[in-house]
Design an enzyme around this catalytic site. Sequence first.
Site, PDB file in Angstrom:
ATOM      1  N   GLU A 285       5.131  41.615  31.641  1.00  0.00           N
ATOM      2  CA  GLU A 285       3.842  40.970  31.820  1.00  0.00           C
ATOM      3  C   GLU A 285       3.971  39.842  32.848  1.00  0.00           C
ATOM      4  OE1 GLU A 285       3.143  39.053  28.132  1.00  0.00           O
ATOM      5  OE2 GLU A 285       1.492  37.824  28.851  1.00  0.00           O
TER       6      GLU A 285
ATOM      7  N   ASP B  55       3.416  35.558  22.376  1.00  0.00           N
ATOM      8  CA  ASP B  55       2.210  34.788  22.047  1.00  0.00           C
ATOM      9  C   ASP B  55       1.011  35.735  21.952  1.00  0.00           C
ATOM     10  OD1 ASP B  55       1.627  35.523  24.599  1.00  0.00           O
ATOM     11  OD2 ASP B  55       1.516  33.498  25.424  1.00  0.00           O
TER      12      ASP B  55
END
Length: 646
Positions: free
Chosen positions: A434, A509
């Site tokens: 990511e 997260d």
Amino acid sequence: MAKNKEEKPKNTPSYDAKDIFVLEGLDPVRKRPGMYIGSTGVDGLHHLIWEITDNSIDEAMGGYAKNVTVELLPENKVAVTDDGRGIPVAVHAQTKVSAIETVFTVLHAGGKFGGDSYKVSGGLHGVGASVVNALSSWLRVEVSRDGGMYAQEYKKGIPQGKVKKIADSDKTGTKVIFAADPEIFQTMEYSVKRIMERLRQQAYLTKGVRINFVDRREDPISAYSFYFDGGVKSFASHLARGKKELQEDIFYVNKEYEKIAVEVALVYVEDIESKELSFANNINNPDGGMHVTGFRSAITRTLNTYARAEGYLKEKDENLTSEDMREGLISVISVKLGDPQFEGQTKARLGSPEARPAVESVVNEGLKDFLEKHPQDGRRIIEKVLLAAKARKAAKAAKDTVLRKGALDGLTLPGKLADCSSKRAEESEIFIVEGDSAGGSAKSGRDRRTQAILPLKGKILNVEKARLDKMLANIEIRSLVIAIGAAIADEFNLEKVRYHKVIIMTDADVDGAHIRTLLLTLFYRYFPKLIGAGYLYIAQPPLFRLQVGKDIRYAYTEDSDKEKMVKEMEKKGNVTISRYKGLGEMNPEQLWETTMNPENRVLKQVCVEDAEEADHLFDILMGDDVAPRKHFIQTHAAAVKNIDLV
Ligand code: 28G
């Protein structure tokens, strides 16, 4: 039917000639239970309940019972009650025993309820109460009728006395309480979820009967009640929950055609997938059969005729296909016929040819009528099908383009991909990372020989709403497809996969979880074989870095890992704890040591169930309906913080 003396069970009470006949009647059931109930595992255990409730539901279908109750009792007992006519008590002239005893001690007894009507419901094997009795360590039947209440008890199918009148009663009905025999079954654990699902389904399929479920095993007890006046129309509405319905009214017909009862409901929803449930005599047929064939030709014909008559299709246009009609279609097809012919061990398919013209004709006529009366719904349905047809053509064109561009030969590998040097897929890994910054660390930290890195930007794309054509137009997805090198969806070829480990590496997260869900959904929908082969993994970056002097450790879980380590390290001095908010906070060496190095890292292999769950979660997070999303976020508020609620 002669039996050897040695085969008689030990420790049974003495019995007379009649009982020996009974014992021999049920003996094969205890010897080979699997032949009668499929298995002695959890499925077989539940099968006992279905056999007994099916008898109650038959009594309800005949119009004699209005209420059926299933209770889970302490000591693994189950009670089933109905308010039907009650099994006849009278002694049969030939067998010299009560019909009650015959039903419970003779194999296949009680199968047909009189010659004229068909036995409507029926479990997988339709073997009846005697099989349940044979496989129960204890069973009691109570019948109320003819002004009295009568009872008989059995152990392992053997009567422990005659049918006796135990009380006066002005009611009618049957109650059966049984304890499955632990000597037969591998498990004694009933699943409330399974029972409820089955009872709910039976309630939809048996309009007007109330089916209650009570769990009395613990205090406080819990009770549920299923009653659906709408029959399969209620079923369709249940299947459409959480989706936006395109019609104002759900289409519904309930008609008899040459002695076959046909009940069908359908509704189009704003979705790509379809749900099609079919039943014959209340038995689910996951592989369809003649009733489904009839249904499909009816909607194809009727909708095409309607589309032409109303000018949605011009003379030169080709017909809409059956496949186009299925997109977003939720349908329930239920037929009831005498002597149904099933195919396959589990009655997965209805073979009876007469079911086809019955459903076809009832649906043709009913749907034509519905469209005339509901032109608004007609327009929405046709527009939906036209859209599906358009999308099908666009998807095909897009797929052809991508495939032509050389996804398979790997000649046009995306520029963002830092490929590994090995060409052996078995030892090659690709990390889907990511963000560009984490991608940078991963590129410098990796083992170049076997590890490839593909950084993906942002939140890729909403795959739920995106169709294949839009997805493939997305540059991020296209990079991924080309890097994996084995095409997509129907064209997917497992043997061409360039990496046997495809590793999703996202931050620990909320955003990371979001992207992970998205990727899992993508793989679940378009690369299911890759998951099935065990090629898909999730990297587990650490959550904390703990340091005392030169002693540096990483913790991967908050409670167990971190707590334990801190306790250990505190002995040496003050522990500095830092929380990793993202992969980007680690330098290349740290990322390699903690997350990528095959010697130290923890990888979670993704199984189909994980992906399925992600797929479901995805619908909740990205679907059209705000209510379930709000609900999800409220109940998971601690874990989910940054998701937009629109
Ligand atoms: C509570 C748990 C499971 C049942 C009935 C009602 C009748 C019946 C059951 O008859 C024997 C053989 C063919 C007629 C039928 C009552 C006709 C008239 C019944 C159940 C007799 C079976 N009166 N309710 N069996 N037939 N409920 N619930 O088992 O000739 S079984």
